[in-house]
Design a protein around this motif. Structure first.
Motif, PDB file in Angstrom:
ATOM      1  N   UNK A 129       0.934  -1.077   0.106  1.00 59.68           N
ATOM      2  CA  UNK A 129      -0.131   0.033   0.057  1.00 59.68           C
ATOM      3  C   UNK A 129       0.831   1.124  -0.095  1.00 59.68           C
ATOM      4  N   UNK A 130       1.143   1.647  -1.273  1.00 62.01           N
ATOM      5  CA  UNK A 130       2.150   2.903  -1.251  1.00 62.01           C
ATOM      6  C   UNK A 130       1.267   4.122  -1.407  1.00 62.01           C
ATOM      7  N   UNK A 131       1.400   5.184  -0.726  1.00 59.99           N
ATOM      8  CA  UNK A 131       0.973   6.428  -0.828  1.00 59.99           C
ATOM      9  C   UNK A 131       1.946   7.637  -0.672  1.00 59.99           C
ATOM     10  N   UNK A 132       2.026   8.721  -1.325  1.00 55.57           N
ATOM     11  CA  UNK A 132       3.022   9.405  -1.222  1.00 55.57           C
ATOM     12  C   UNK A 132       2.310  10.490  -0.563  1.00 55.57           C
ATOM     13  N   UNK A 133       3.139  11.142   0.242  1.00 50.99           N
ATOM     14  CA  UNK A 133       2.472  12.436   1.257  1.00 50.99           C
ATOM     15  C   UNK A 133       1.970  11.935   2.281  1.00 50.99           C
ATOM     16  N   UNK A 158       6.728   0.420   2.414  1.00 54.27           N
ATOM     17  CA  UNK A 158       6.473   0.477   0.975  1.00 54.27           C
ATOM     18  C   UNK A 158       6.993   1.644   0.397  1.00 54.27           C
ATOM     19  N   UNK A 159       6.990   2.916   1.099  1.00 49.29           N
ATOM     20  CA  UNK A 159       7.543   4.244   0.683  1.00 49.29           C
ATOM     21  C   UNK A 159       9.241   4.120   0.479  1.00 49.29           C
ATOM     22  N   UNK A 164       9.807   7.157  -2.043  1.00 48.77           N
ATOM     23  CA  UNK A 164       9.062   8.240  -2.021  1.00 48.77           C
ATOM     24  C   UNK A 164       8.902   8.451  -0.801  1.00 48.77           C
ATOM     25  N   UNK A 165       8.282   9.489  -0.328  1.00 51.95           N
ATOM     26  CA  UNK A 165       8.068  10.066   1.097  1.00 51.95           C
ATOM     27  C   UNK A 165       6.579   9.750   1.402  1.00 51.95           C
ATOM     28  N   UNK A 166       6.220   9.175   2.593  1.00 58.13           N
ATOM     29  CA  UNK A 166       4.937   8.908   3.189  1.00 58.13           C
ATOM     30  C   UNK A 166       4.870   9.606   4.647  1.00 58.13           C
TER      31      UNK A 166
END
Length: 173
Positions: A129-133, A158-159, A164-166
């Motif tokens: 479950x990747x989500x950025x920010x 995942x980040x 990426x940054x989460x």
């Protein structure tokens, strides 16, 4: 085992898991790894500077330092108020974490990026479950359940894997 004893054991497990998460995410977010924050509290060289000042409490100082660096970045991206995240939890839980770090830090910081990612993976649930920010993953009431650490670990894992940054957080809808 009585209910009080069971609650105390569960509480100790949660505190230990949160401290482990802070160490792993803190390490992976530092300047030498992913550069989410500019600190180097968990670098191998930090002990050389902190040990003469803090002695046996140098590891606790390192954890407190990286927690504060990460807290500032998270607060800047998420905001503050009735919002909680791995590095800013409700006062009662923060107090328990502080007491535990004052006694001893048995985990120690990760030795490498691979070590930190493996530690995260061992706690994580749903690492896909990747989500950025900033991403709201629940309400403050969810912090009373033990499974929130696995969800948060999965998001960070995942980040870091994706580069990426989460910033997972808990807030009322």
């Amino acid at each position: 085992m009585t209910d009080d004893q069971r609650k105390r054991v569960d509480s100790d497990v949660i505190v230990s898991e949160i401290m482990g998460l802070r160490l792993c995410v803190g390490y992976l977010g530092e300047k030498e790894q992913s550069s989410w924050w500019t600190s180097l509290w968990l670098s191998p060289h930090a002990s050389a500077f902190l040990s003469p000042i803090y002695g046996s409490r140098a590891d606790a100082a390192r954890l407190n330092g990286v927690t504060e660096a990460a807290r500032r970045v998270h607060d800047n991206r998420i905001g503050i108020g009735r919002v909680f995240h791995l590095f800013r939890l409700p006062e009662a839980l923060e107090s328990r974490l502080h007491d535990a770090s004052s006694r001893t830090i048995s985990l120690g910081p990760p030795n490498s990026v691979e070590d930190a990612r493996n530690r995260l993976a061992s706690i994580a649930r749903n690492t896909d479950k990747l989500a950025e920010g900033p991403i709201r993953i629940g309400t403050p009431a969810d912090l009373l359940k033990s499974e929130w650490t696995a969800v948060v670990a999965g998001r960070y894992h995942a980040a870091f894997q994706a580069g990426t940054m989460t910033f997972p957080y808990f807030a009322e809808a």
